[in-house]
Scaffold this active site. Structure first.
Site, short mmCIF file in Angstrom:
data_model
loop_
_atom_site.label_atom_id
_atom_site.label_comp_id
_atom_site.label_asym_id
_atom_site.label_seq_id
_atom_site.Cartn_x
_atom_site.Cartn_y
_atom_site.Cartn_z
N ARG A 166 4.79 26.87 21.33
CA ARG A 166 5.13 25.57 21.18
C ARG A 166 6.79 25.50 20.66
O ARG A 166 7.45 24.56 21.08
CB ARG A 166 4.51 24.83 19.98
CG ARG A 166 3.05 24.64 20.70
CD ARG A 166 2.14 24.25 19.90
NE ARG A 166 0.72 23.69 20.69
CZ ARG A 166 0.08 24.72 21.06
NH1 ARG A 166 0.12 25.80 20.48
NH2 ARG A 166 -1.11 24.26 21.74
N ASP A 195 0.90 29.27 26.45
CA ASP A 195 0.18 27.90 25.92
C ASP A 195 1.14 26.71 26.79
O ASP A 195 2.06 27.29 27.39
CB ASP A 195 0.28 27.48 24.63
CG ASP A 195 -0.91 26.72 24.22
OD1 ASP A 195 -1.22 25.64 24.80
OD2 ASP A 195 -1.43 26.99 23.12
N HIS A 273 -5.45 25.06 28.13
CA HIS A 273 -4.08 25.26 27.61
C HIS A 273 -3.20 25.91 28.64
O HIS A 273 -2.31 26.98 28.14
CB HIS A 273 -4.06 25.89 26.23
CG HIS A 273 -4.58 25.13 25.04
ND1 HIS A 273 -3.70 24.27 24.34
CD2 HIS A 273 -5.78 24.94 24.66
CE1 HIS A 273 -4.39 23.73 23.41
NE2 HIS A 273 -5.64 23.99 23.49
N ASP A 328 -9.92 28.02 24.01
CA ASP A 328 -10.33 26.90 23.25
C ASP A 328 -9.87 25.54 24.03
O ASP A 328 -8.88 25.77 24.82
CB ASP A 328 -9.33 26.75 21.72
CG ASP A 328 -7.87 26.88 22.22
OD1 ASP A 328 -7.73 27.90 23.02
OD2 ASP A 328 -7.08 26.42 21.43
N GLU A 329 -10.59 24.36 23.75
CA GLU A 329 -10.16 23.02 24.25
C GLU A 329 -9.92 22.89 25.71
O GLU A 329 -8.83 22.00 25.97
CB GLU A 329 -9.02 22.78 23.39
CG GLU A 329 -9.19 22.87 21.70
CD GLU A 329 -7.93 22.27 21.05
OE1 GLU A 329 -8.11 21.46 20.06
OE2 GLU A 329 -6.94 22.85 21.14
N TRP A 395 -12.87 29.02 14.29
CA TRP A 395 -11.63 28.11 13.91
C TRP A 395 -12.13 26.63 13.46
O TRP A 395 -11.49 26.14 12.66
CB TRP A 395 -10.47 28.07 14.88
CG TRP A 395 -10.73 27.33 16.03
CD1 TRP A 395 -11.38 27.65 17.18
CD2 TRP A 395 -10.26 25.94 16.21
NE1 TRP A 395 -11.33 26.83 18.12
CE2 TRP A 395 -10.56 25.67 17.89
CE3 TRP A 395 -9.60 25.13 15.54
CZ2 TRP A 395 -10.33 24.31 18.43
CZ3 TRP A 395 -9.41 23.83 16.17
CH2 TRP A 395 -9.47 23.46 17.70
N TYR A 420 -5.36 27.26 8.43
CA TYR A 420 -4.22 26.77 9.13
C TYR A 420 -3.04 26.35 8.57
O TYR A 420 -2.93 25.20 7.71
CB TYR A 420 -4.65 25.47 9.91
CG TYR A 420 -5.43 25.94 11.21
CD1 TYR A 420 -6.38 27.16 11.43
CD2 TYR A 420 -5.16 25.05 12.44
CE1 TYR A 420 -6.92 27.61 12.44
CE2 TYR A 420 -5.93 25.70 13.65
CZ TYR A 420 -6.67 26.69 13.55
OH TYR A 420 -7.44 26.91 14.82
N PHE A 421 -1.96 27.20 8.62
CA PHE A 421 -0.79 26.95 7.82
C PHE A 421 0.14 26.10 8.36
O PHE A 421 1.15 26.04 8.23
CB PHE A 421 -0.14 28.66 7.67
CG PHE A 421 -1.01 29.50 6.73
CD1 PHE A 421 -2.05 29.15 6.23
CD2 PHE A 421 -0.37 30.65 6.26
CE1 PHE A 421 -2.66 30.00 5.33
CE2 PHE A 421 -0.87 31.40 5.38
CZ PHE A 421 -2.27 31.24 4.92
N ASP A 422 -0.24 25.38 9.24
CA ASP A 422 0.45 24.18 9.81
C ASP A 422 0.18 22.81 9.03
O ASP A 422 1.01 21.83 9.25
CB ASP A 422 0.40 23.89 11.45
CG ASP A 422 -1.11 23.84 11.72
OD1 ASP A 422 -1.99 23.94 11.14
OD2 ASP A 422 -1.24 23.42 13.06
N TRP A 470 0.25 27.44 13.70
CA TRP A 470 0.58 26.73 15.02
C TRP A 470 2.06 26.17 14.76
O TRP A 470 2.25 25.70 13.80
CB TRP A 470 -0.17 25.85 15.08
CG TRP A 470 -1.75 26.23 15.55
CD1 TRP A 470 -2.64 26.47 14.59
CD2 TRP A 470 -2.19 27.02 16.50
NE1 TRP A 470 -3.83 27.10 15.06
CE2 TRP A 470 -3.55 27.68 16.53
CE3 TRP A 470 -1.48 27.28 17.74
CZ2 TRP A 470 -4.24 28.17 17.17
CZ3 TRP A 470 -2.16 28.21 18.70
CH2 TRP A 470 -3.69 28.45 18.70
N GLU A 472 3.55 23.31 16.54
CA GLU A 472 3.83 21.91 17.12
C GLU A 472 4.96 21.45 16.11
O GLU A 472 6.19 20.76 16.77
CB GLU A 472 2.73 20.87 16.87
CG GLU A 472 1.73 21.01 17.84
CD GLU A 472 0.48 21.97 17.66
OE1 GLU A 472 0.80 22.76 16.75
OE2 GLU A 472 -0.59 21.96 18.23
#
Ligand code: ACM
Length: 755
Positions: A166, A195, A273, A328-329, A395, A420-422, A470, A472
Site C-alpha cells: 500500500r 497486493d 487482493h 484473505d478477503e 486475524w 493490528y498496529f494500523d 497495514w 493504508e
C-alpha cells in the site's frame, strides 16, 4: 536461587544493597525493575554491580573465527566496546551438550560476574539473545548488576508483518526495523510483498509485474483508492508512485535478517487482493479484462502456471520454511459467473465457490511441498476445507485459530483486536489519521495468544503471535515507526515472556525507559499518551458508576476533578476508582511533579434514570456489534475510542429506532446520546435524531429533532452529543436516528442518558 519477576522485587527490597532504590510494587521506581524487554524467565541478583565502561575482551568457544569477527562488529555498532586489551571478559560459549542445565534452542544463560560476562547457549541463536540482554543492561555503559539469567521464549514464532504494497518502504528502512526487532528477540519478519496497490518483488519470468504493476498514479493510497478505475502506469511515468525490491535486494535482506536470527516469510497474495497482477495479465481473471477483478480465475489452468512460476522464484529466493499465500478477503462473485470456474467445480465435484478457493489453496500447498516449503495463509484458507499441512494465521479474531488448532493445524495468532498496529494508539484527535479502532499499548500487552478453551495438547499448535502493520494510512517511514514502536515491545513480551512473569505495571516502567533508547537509535516511536485513559464500570448494587483512570506514562500523577473544573496542582491525585453516585463531569490531567502534561480528558458519567430499564428495539442492532445486547444503551457504560470495544452498539440500518420504558412516569430534563463517526470504518453520525415521549407507549409526542453539526467527510474518529434539555413528564422515550443515507453505512451509539 531461581526467581521469577515478582520474587525479584521482593528480594531486591530485602537484600540488594548494590542496586539503587530497589522498591516493591507497581509504583516502584524504575530501578526496581530490570531494564529488559522481554522480561526473562528467571533472574538471580548477586548483590553488586560491575563497571563496564571500559568494555569487554571477547572470547568464544565453539564459535568460528568468522562468526567471532561478526559478533565483534555487531557489538561495536551496538555501542558495546569490544577489544583485546580490555580487562573484562565477555565469553560466548556454545555448549557441547554436557552442560548442567540444558537450555532450549533459542534459550541462553547470562552470568554477569566480577570478571565480566558469560553467555552460554546450545546454539548461536541463544548466544545472540543472551547478547541482546547484555546490550539492554549495558545501555548506559556504566554499571550493570551482577546477576544470573536463565531464559528461553514462550513461543517459537514472534513476528511482525509490514505491508510494503500500500506504501513502499525502502530496504534500509526494513533493515533498521529488523535490527531493532532482533534486539527485542523477535524472530519472524512477514513481508507483505504483493497486493492490489502494488507488486513489490522482481520476478524474472514476469517483468511487467515490476515494470507496471509496481507503479500507480497516486502516491497516497487513500487518493489512489478513491480513483475510478484505479490505474497502474509504466515505471518512469512522471508522477508514478511505487517501487519494488530486486531479487538481489531480497537476498541482501534475507542475509541481514538471518544474521540476526530472523526468518523472512514472503507473502504472495492469492486468489484475491490481486488487482495489480490482473491489470497486467488480464487473461488470468474471469472476465479477461483489466481493472475488473481482484481475484484470479481458478478455472483457468494458466493461473496455476503463473502462480507456480512466481512461487518457484520466491522459493528459490527465500530460505524460509514458510511461504505465505494470503488467501484473505477473496470475493466469489466472478467465479460464480465464470464458465471456466464452474466447469472446474463440476469436474472436481466442488459444491460451492468456497470449495473452489480451497481447491486452489490445496493445489498450491502441494506445489510448495514439492519445493520443500510449508504454506501459511490468513484464516479464510479454512473456508471450503483446509489444506492438509497448512498453518493458519488467525486475524479475524481467535475462533479460526482455535478451530485450526483443534483440528491439529499450527496457528499463528494475530487477531485484529490486539495485533493490528494500523489502529489508533492514543486519542484520535491527537494522532495522525489511522484506519480506525483503538489499540493502546496496554491492550497489546494484555494479549494471551493461547485461548483458555484450548487443552494443553492443542495449545502446542499455537506457534506464536504477530503484529501487523497495514499501510493504508501510513505513507512515510517516520509514520510507520510511530505505529510500530513501542507497541512492538509489548508484543515482544507477549511472545517471549511466560504469563506468570508478565506485569503491565512493571512493563510500563520498562517501556518508558526504552523510548529514549529507541529515539537515540534514530527511531520515531510514539511517546505514549499524554492524556489519562478513563473507563467506567456500572455497579448496580451501589447504584453507582466506578470510574478508573490510568496512564501509560511513567512516572506521572493523575489529578482530577468531578465537577467539571480544570484540575490544578491542588486537585486530588488519583489512587483508586472514583465512585459516581449520580452525575459527574470528570476532568483529568497528567502531572509530572507540579507541571501539567498534555491535554485534559473530559468525561460525563451518569448513573441516570434509564439504567437497567427495558429497551425495545424497533430496528435491531447488528449482531456484530451488540455491546451488552438489549441492555447496552442503558447499562451506564460509555464507549471508548473505538467502535469495537464492546461498549458501542452498532446499527447497520437506514433508520434506527428504540423505545426506553422507564417503568413509571418521571419528570425529565435531559436526554443525551453520544454518537460516533469514523468515515474510514464506514460509520457516520445520524443526519437527524428525533426524540419523542409517551405516557402509555402508544401515543408519542415529539420532544425535539436534532441535526448533526459535523460534516460527513470530517476525518478521524469523532464524537457528537445529541442532546435535549427542557422539562417534560413521561414513562416512555422513543429515539429515531436517521442515517446520512450512505448505502451500507453504520451508526454507533453507546448510551442513552436520561435524567
Ligand atoms: C487482513 O487483514 N485482510 C489479513
Amino acid at each position: 536461587m531461581k526467581l521469577n519477576f515478582f520474587n525479584v522485587l521482593l528480594i531486591c527490597g530485602l537484600f540488594v544493597a548494590g542496586l539503587a532504590s530497589c522498591t516493591k510494587g507497581s509504583k516502584a521506581g524504575n530501578d526496581a525493575s530490570l531494564q529488559l524487554i522481554p522480561y526473562p524467565d528467571s533472574v538471580t541478583f548477586n548483590n553488586d554491580s560491575l563497571d563496564i565502561s571500559a568494555g569487554f575482551n571477547l572470547t568464544v568457544q565453539r564459535i568460528t573465527e568468522d562468526k567471532k569477527a561478526w559478533f565483534t562488529d555487531y557489538l561495536q555498532s551496538a555501542d558495546l566496546p569490544v577489544s583485546d586489551g580490555n580487562k573484562l571478559i565477555l565469553n560466548l560459549i556454545v555448549e557441547d551438550g554436557s552442560g548442567e542445565v540444558p537450555v532450549s534452542d533459542e534459550g541462553y544463560r547470562l552470568s554477569v560476574h566480577r570478571k565480566g560476562a558469560t553467555i552460554t547457549a546450545s546454539s548461536e541463536t541463544g548466544i545472540f539473545y543472551g547478547l541482546q540482554s547484555l546490550l539492554q543492561l549495558s545501555v548506559d555503559k556504566t554499571k550493570i548488576p551482577l546477576l544470573d539469567i536463565q531464559d528461553e521464549p514462550r513461543f517459537s514464532y514472534r513476528g511482525l508483518m509490514i505491508d510494503c504494497s500500500r506504501h513502499f518502504f525502502p530496504l534500509d528502512f526494513l533493515k533498521k526495523q529488523i535490527n531493532m526487532m532482533a534486539h527485542y528477540k523477535l524472530n519472524k519478519f512477514h513481508w507483505h510483498l504483493t497486493d492490489g496497490p502494488g507488486w513489490r518483488i522482481e520476478i524474472k519470468k514476469y517483468p511487467e509485474l515490476t515494470q507496471i504493476a509496481a507503479w500507480r498514479t497516486d502516491s497516497l493510497w487513500k487518493d489512489w483508492w478513491a480513483t475510478n478505475p484505479r490505474k497502474y502506469v509504466k515505471e518512469g511515468t512522471p508522477g508514478a508512485y511505487g517501487g519494488y525490491y530486486t531479487q538481489d535486494q531480497a537476498r541482501e535482506l534475507v542475509k541481514y535478517a538471518g544474521e540476526r536470527h530472523i526468518e523472512i516469510i514472503p507473502e504472495i497474495e492469492m486468489p484475491g487482493h490481486s488487482e495489480e497482477v490482473l491489470a497486467v495479465y488480464p487473461q488470468l481473471s474471469c472476465t479477461g479484462k483489466p481493472y475488473t477483478s481482484s481475484e484470479f480465475c481458478i478455472g483457468n489452468p494458466e493461473t496455476f502456471v503463473f502462480l507456480e512460476n512466481v512461487l518457484s522464484e520466491i522459493a528459490a529466493l527465500f530460505p524460509s520454511k514458510y511461504i505465505h499465500i494470503g488467501g484473505d478477503e477473496a470475493s466469489t462473485e466472478h467465479w460464480k459467473n465464470c464458465p471456466k470456474c464452474q466447469a472446474l467445480m463440476k469436474k472436481e465435484g466442488l459444491k460451492d465457490e468456497k470449495e473452489l478457493q480451497s481447491y486452489l489453496i490445496k493445489r498450491i500447498e502441494k506445489f510448495l511441498t514439492s519445493k520443500g516449503k510449508r504454506l501459511i495463509g490468513w484464516d479464510e484458507i479454512m473456508e471450503g476445507g483446509l489444506a492438509p499441512e497448512a498453518t493458519v494465521m488467525s486475524w479475524r479474531g481467535e475462533e479460526a485459530g482455535i478451530k485450526a488448532a483443534e483440528a491439529g493445524h499450527d496457528v499463528i495468532m494475530t487477531p485484529g483486536k490486539y495485533c493490528y498496529f494500523d489502529q489508533y494508539q492514543g486519542f484520535p484527535d491527537t494522532q495522525p489519521e489511522a484506519i480506525g479502532g483503538f489499540l493502546p499499548i496496554e491492550k497489546v500487552y494484555s494479549y494471551n495468544p493461547v485461548p483458555d478453551s484450548l487443552t494443553a495438547e492443542t495449545a502446542k499448535h499455537i506457534l506464536g503471535v504477530q503484529a501487523n502493520m497495514w499501510a493504508e494510512y501510513i505513507a512515510t517511514q517516520k509514520h510507520a515507526e510511530y505505529m510500530i514502536w513501542p507497541r512492538l515491545l509489548a508484543l515482544a513480551e507477549v511472545a517471549w515472556t511466560k504469563p506468570e512473569n508478565k506485569s503491565w505495571d512493571n512493563f510500563k516502567t520498562r517501556v518508558n525507559h526504552a523510548i529514549p533508547y529507541l529515539q537515540s537509535k534514530g527511531f520515531n516511536p510514539y511517546t505514549l499518551s499524554k492524556q489519562p485513559f478513563l473507563e467506567t464500570k456500572t455497579d448496580k448494587e451501589q447504584n453507582a458508576i466506578l470510574v478508573t483512570l490510568s496512564s501509560e506514562l511513567y512516572p506521572v500523577d493523575i489529578r482530577y476533578t468531578t465537577d467539571g473544573s480544570q484540575p490544578s496542582v491542588a486537585s486530588e491525585i488519583y489512587t483508586e476508582p472514583i465512585l459516581v453516585k449520580d452525575s459527574a463531569l470528570i476532568v483529568a490531567q497528567l502531572y509530572r511533579g507540579n507541571a501539567p502534561v498534555g491535554n485534559l480528558v473530559f468525561k460525563r458519567v451518569d448513573y441516570h434514570k434509564a439504567i437497567g430499564k427495558k429497551v425495545t428495539y424497533v430496528s435491531p442492532f447488528s449482531p456484530y456489534y451488540p455491546a451488552g445486547g438489549d441492555e447496552a444503551l442503558v447499562d451506564g457504560y460509555v464507549g471508548g475510542l473505538t467502535h469495537g470495544d464492546g461498549r458501542w452498539q452498532g446499527f447497520n440500518v437506514p433508520e434506527m429506532e428504540f423505545i426506553v420504558d422507564l417503568g413509571k412516569t418521571h419528570s425529565l430534563h435531559t436526554v443525551n446520546m453520544n454518537f460516533m463517526q469514523n468515515g474510514n470504518a464506514w460509520i457516520w453520525f445520524p443526519k437527524q435524531v428525533f426524540v419523542e415521549i409517551s405516557q402509555d407507549g402508544n401515543t408519542f409526542v415529539p420532544l425535539t429533532k436534532i441535526a448533526t453539526k459535523i460534516a460527513k467527510n470530517a476525518e478521524g474518529t469523532l464524537f457528537e452529543p445529541f442532546v435535549w434539555k427542557g422539562q417534560a413528564s413521561a414513562r416512555y422515550v422513543r429515539v429515531k436516528a436517521v442515517s446520512n443515507g450512505t448505502k451500507g453505512g453504520w451508526m454507533f451509539l453507546d448510551e442513552v442518558v436520561i435524567w
